[in-house]
Enzyme design. Structure first.
Site, PDB file in Angstrom:
ATOM      1  N   THR A  10     -20.437  26.180  45.555  1.00  0.00           N
ATOM      2  CA  THR A  10     -20.691  27.280  44.913  1.00  0.00           C
ATOM      3  C   THR A  10     -20.111  28.552  45.683  1.00  0.00           C
ATOM      4  OG1 THR A  10     -22.884  26.632  44.112  1.00  0.00           O
ATOM      5  CG2 THR A  10     -22.481  28.764  43.960  1.00  0.00           C
ATOM      6  N   GLN A  36     -42.003   9.794  54.899  1.00  0.00           N
ATOM      7  CA  GLN A  36     -41.839  10.751  53.648  1.00  0.00           C
ATOM      8  C   GLN A  36     -42.375  12.448  54.065  1.00  0.00           C
ATOM      9  OE1 GLN A  36     -43.966   8.833  50.443  1.00  0.00           O
ATOM     10  NE2 GLN A  36     -42.634   6.787  50.792  1.00  0.00           N
ATOM     11  N   CYS A  37     -43.086  12.379  55.008  1.00  0.00           N
ATOM     12  CA  CYS A  37     -43.417  13.703  55.370  1.00  0.00           C
ATOM     13  C   CYS A  37     -42.254  14.493  55.932  1.00  0.00           C
ATOM     14  CB  CYS A  37     -44.553  13.867  56.398  1.00  0.00           C
ATOM     15  SG  CYS A  37     -45.872  13.102  55.822  1.00  0.00           S
ATOM     16  N   ASP A  59     -17.426  19.747  44.562  1.00  0.00           N
ATOM     17  CA  ASP A  59     -18.878  19.780  44.495  1.00  0.00           C
ATOM     18  C   ASP A  59     -19.456  18.923  45.570  1.00  0.00           C
ATOM     19  OD1 ASP A  59     -21.238  20.575  42.420  1.00  0.00           O
ATOM     20  OD2 ASP A  59     -21.699  19.032  43.670  1.00  0.00           O
ATOM     21  N   SER A  60     -20.216  19.235  46.295  1.00  0.00           N
ATOM     22  CA  SER A  60     -20.799  18.540  47.576  1.00  0.00           C
ATOM     23  C   SER A  60     -21.431  17.224  47.192  1.00  0.00           C
ATOM     24  CB  SER A  60     -21.661  19.536  48.382  1.00  0.00           C
ATOM     25  OG  SER A  60     -23.024  19.569  47.941  1.00  0.00           O
ATOM     26  N   SER A  61     -21.607  16.935  45.838  1.00  0.00           N
ATOM     27  CA  SER A  61     -22.260  15.538  45.549  1.00  0.00           C
ATOM     28  C   SER A  61     -20.984  14.623  45.584  1.00  0.00           C
ATOM     29  CB  SER A  61     -22.756  15.632  44.250  1.00  0.00           C
ATOM     30  OG  SER A  61     -22.139  16.247  43.288  1.00  0.00           O
ATOM     31  N   THR A  94     -23.810  23.190  48.783  1.00  0.00           N
ATOM     32  CA  THR A  94     -25.459  23.337  49.428  1.00  0.00           C
ATOM     33  C   THR A  94     -25.926  21.888  49.393  1.00  0.00           C
ATOM     34  OG1 THR A  94     -26.331  24.276  47.818  1.00  0.00           O
ATOM     35  CG2 THR A  94     -25.584  25.611  49.405  1.00  0.00           C
ATOM     36  N   ASP A  95     -25.675  21.131  48.297  1.00  0.00           N
ATOM     37  CA  ASP A  95     -26.658  19.934  47.944  1.00  0.00           C
ATOM     38  C   ASP A  95     -26.451  18.975  49.054  1.00  0.00           C
ATOM     39  OD1 ASP A  95     -27.223  21.015  45.613  1.00  0.00           O
ATOM     40  OD2 ASP A  95     -25.886  19.938  44.479  1.00  0.00           O
TER      41      ASP A  95
END
Ligand code: ASP
Length: 339
Positions: free
Chosen positions: A13, A274-275, A57-59, A89-90
């Site tokens: 972006t 997962q935390c 795009d960072s993906s 940012t992704d």
């Protein structure tokens, strides 16, 4: 003396502007950044720009692009005092983590940044992120770089790259390092928390090691999940299991049997939580005993992004002596709190 910074533009972006007639976003020629942001001329460092031919795009960023960036930094290491990477940012936390393992014994700053709104947008966060990143990338004291690691700068915070996670797709304040203090904060003054900065203690020269294996799998467990599906995946070398809390999993014979079978096949099992804050502590609850029994590796308080890229970097890497488990347990560049 004016410090020299190489600005590497990969996409995202930050490099976009709004076409106010159509309302859509389009990438602009980053070579023209000095016209778009005349303030850049006022900054006290000399900036050269290297743009990816096609902004991504960072993906779409992955091992291939991580290697390109790492090599680019390697080739220019002696020519520049610092590096700023503009990135979507992704997946910025993945790239930051991967680079932290690839760029060994860094003594210069490598700062990744991006923005939530395009640089051409009226309310953009891009300008501050970019200008302050350049500042941190050119910050020297007595001829030594103050930052000697891969960091992420975003919304007034300088963070250790391999501790970051993107936690908001909405707020400007998009990144956190829940398991590590902030390295620097920019307000009226630009602060640095010197005690928290990484310093390589190997005494070795800077090198680039772009080794990445893609034979790594990541799985988040959930109540009611059928672990048996794992037996359908052939030739799995590393399985990173994202488990509950401080390292628990449903305690059944089936769980033990499936995970033991994977271990017998030679699969390394790494356990992360997962935390987002805190980490794995085998033995705290009996429902973590399965992992000790099968010889799983604790990911401790690493982020998922860091555990994944560390595993990719270490797996079958000829430059590391010792077993995968031994190397994974080490704190290579500040990515884990080794107790
Ligand atoms: N999808 C974009 C990217 O990661 C989002 C951003 O840059 O903020 O490239």
């Amino acid at each position: 003396m004016k410090r020299k910074v190489l600005l590497i533009y990969t996409g995202g972006t930050i490099g976009m502007e709004k076409d106010y007639e159509t309302g859509s976003l389009r990438a602009f020629d980053f070579g023209n950044i000095f016209q778009k942001l005349p303030e850049m001329k006022l900054i006290e460092c000399e900036v050269s720009v290297h743009s990816f031919q096609k902004p991504l795009d960072s993906s779409d960023m992955g091992p291939k692009e991580w290697k390109i960036i790492a090599r680019l930094i390697g080739e220019n290491y002696n020519l520049y005092d610092g590096f700023v990477i503009l990135h979507g940012t992704d997946t910025m936390s993945y790239t930051a983590s991967a680079l932290s393992f690839m760029l060994k014994n860094l003594t210069k700053p490598v700062i990744l940044t991006g923005s939530q709104l395009p640089i051409g947008d009226l309310r953009t966060d891009a300008k501050e992120n970019l200008l302050t990143s350049l500042y941190y990338a050119s910050l020297y004291e007595n001829d030594d770089a103050v930052i000697q690691e891969v960091a992420v700068y975003f919304e007034y915070k300088l963070l250790r790259g391999n501790r970051t996670l993107k936690y908001s797709a909405e707020y400007f304040d998009a990144y956190q390092t829940p398991n590590y203090p902030v390295l620097g904060q920019s307000g009226v003054h630009l602060n640095i928390e010197k005690d928290f900065l990484w310093r390589s203690k190997t005494g070795k020269q800077f090198t680039v090691d772009t080794h990445i294996s893609q034979n790594v799998l990541f799985w988040r467990i959930f109540p009611g999940m059928h672990l048996e599906h794992f037996s359908e995946i052939p030739n799995m070398k590393v399985l990173i299991l994202q488990v509950f809390g401080s390292g628990t999993i449903f305690n059944s014979k089936k769980t033990l049997h499936t995970l033991q079978m994977l271990r017998d096949q030679g699969t390394e099992i790494v356990v992360v939580s997962q935390c987002v804050s805190g980490g794995i502590s085998f033995g705290k609850y009996s429902n973590s005993n399965i992992f000790t029994k099968i010889g799983a590796i604790s990911g401790n308080d690493m982020t998922a992004e860091s555990a994944i890229t560390k595993a990719m970097h270490l797996l079958d890497n000829p430059d590391y002596k010792g077993s995968f488990a031994e190397n994974f347990a080490k704190n290579l560049c500040g990515e884990v709190s080794v107790l």
